[in-house]
Design an enzyme around this catalytic site. Sequence first.
Site, PDB file in Angstrom:
ATOM      1  N   ASP A  31       7.031  -7.623   6.223  1.00  0.00           N
ATOM      2  CA  ASP A  31       7.230  -7.470   4.777  1.00  0.00           C
ATOM      3  C   ASP A  31       8.609  -8.028   4.409  1.00  0.00           C
ATOM      4  OD1 ASP A  31       5.864  -5.264   2.528  1.00  0.00           O
ATOM      5  OD2 ASP A  31       7.860  -6.112   2.145  1.00  0.00           O
ATOM      6  N   HIS A  98      -4.142  -5.065   2.066  1.00  0.00           N
ATOM      7  CA  HIS A  98      -3.159  -5.096   3.159  1.00  0.00           C
ATOM      8  C   HIS A  98      -2.863  -3.690   3.633  1.00  0.00           C
ATOM      9  CE1 HIS A  98      -1.098  -5.098  -0.756  1.00  0.00           C
ATOM     10  NE2 HIS A  98      -0.145  -4.370  -0.195  1.00  0.00           N
ATOM     11  N   LEU A  99      -2.673  -3.536   4.935  1.00  0.00           N
ATOM     12  CA  LEU A  99      -2.238  -2.276   5.514  1.00  0.00           C
ATOM     13  C   LEU A  99      -0.774  -2.417   5.873  1.00  0.00           C
ATOM     14  CD1 LEU A  99      -5.188  -1.343   7.931  1.00  0.00           C
ATOM     15  CD2 LEU A  99      -4.994  -0.951   5.478  1.00  0.00           C
ATOM     16  N   HIS A 100       0.056  -1.506   5.336  1.00  0.00           N
ATOM     17  CA  HIS A 100       1.465  -1.477   5.722  1.00  0.00           C
ATOM     18  C   HIS A 100       1.566  -0.716   7.047  1.00  0.00           C
ATOM     19  CE1 HIS A 100       3.187  -2.324   1.564  1.00  0.00           C
ATOM     20  NE2 HIS A 100       1.980  -1.924   1.224  1.00  0.00           N
TER      21      HIS A 100
HETATM   22  P1  AMP Z   1       1.859  -3.231  -2.302  1.00  0.00           P
HETATM   23  O1  AMP Z   1       2.924  -2.781  -3.268  1.00  0.00           O
HETATM   24  O2  AMP Z   1       1.234  -2.124  -1.521  1.00  0.00           O
HETATM   25  O3  AMP Z   1       0.856  -4.124  -2.988  1.00  0.00           O
HETATM   26  O4  AMP Z   1       2.623  -4.086  -1.218  1.00  0.00           O
HETATM   27  C1  AMP Z   1       2.929  -5.438  -1.365  1.00  0.00           C
HETATM   28  C2  AMP Z   1       3.999  -5.718  -0.355  1.00  0.00           C
HETATM   29  O5  AMP Z   1       4.071  -7.135  -0.184  1.00  0.00           O
HETATM   30  C3  AMP Z   1       5.403  -5.258  -0.760  1.00  0.00           C
HETATM   31  O6  AMP Z   1       5.888  -4.347   0.212  1.00  0.00           O
HETATM   32  C4  AMP Z   1       6.207  -6.549  -0.809  1.00  0.00           C
HETATM   33  O7  AMP Z   1       7.524  -6.385  -0.340  1.00  0.00           O
HETATM   34  C5  AMP Z   1       5.398  -7.463   0.088  1.00  0.00           C
HETATM   35  N1  AMP Z   1       5.533  -8.893  -0.158  1.00  0.00           N
HETATM   36  C6  AMP Z   1       5.464  -9.545  -1.363  1.00  0.00           C
HETATM   37  N2  AMP Z   1       5.591 -10.864  -1.184  1.00  0.00           N
HETATM   38  C7  AMP Z   1       5.729 -11.069   0.161  1.00  0.00           C
HETATM   39  C8  AMP Z   1       5.903 -12.230   0.972  1.00  0.00           C
HETATM   40  N3  AMP Z   1       5.948 -13.463   0.439  1.00  0.00           N
HETATM   41  N4  AMP Z   1       6.018 -12.060   2.311  1.00  0.00           N
HETATM   42  C9  AMP Z   1       5.975 -10.831   2.848  1.00  0.00           C
HETATM   43  N5  AMP Z   1       5.805  -9.696   2.145  1.00  0.00           N
HETATM   44  C10 AMP Z   1       5.694  -9.812   0.807  1.00  0.00           C
END
Ligand code: AMP
Length: 112
Positions: A31, A98-100
């Site tokens: 991330d 996506h899974l964090h």
């Molecule tokens: P969510 O808020 O659960 O939709 O998570 C989206 C995640 O994507 C956030 O934690 C962002 O920091 C991450 N994110 C956004 N753009 C990118 C990118 N280009 N590369 C890696 N992570 C990203």
Amino acid sequence: MSGDTIFGKIIRREIPADIVFENEKVLAFRDVNPQAPVHVLVIPKQPVRDLNGADREMMGDLLDGVQKVAELEGLSKEGFRVVTNVGTNAGQTVFHLHLHVLGGRSFRWPPG
Ligand code: AMP
């Protein structure tokens, strides 16, 4: 269309990402705004908006990816957290499932 999200661009290698693991079905990358020492996103290569659009096969593929990331990042024993945000109330900002995978520190419960 969910294939046009920023994660779709990462899958198609149109923008860079720090890739941790990849197979035919899933991609795992760090991330850009990490919330823990380890913060990796595991995504299906197929563009599905969120958990509502996933099926058992896709979730099985994502589980394989999560377990692989935990192993590669040394989290399997010490523990880690897996989160997926579905929709606006949950704070989803990128509309490609996506899974964090978060680890490397202790977490509180309940989450905010
Ligand atoms: P969510 O808020 O659960 O939709 O998570 C989206 C995640 O994507 C956030 O934690 C962002 O920091 C991450 N994110 C956004 N753009 C990118 C990118 N280009 N590369 C890696 N992570 C990203």
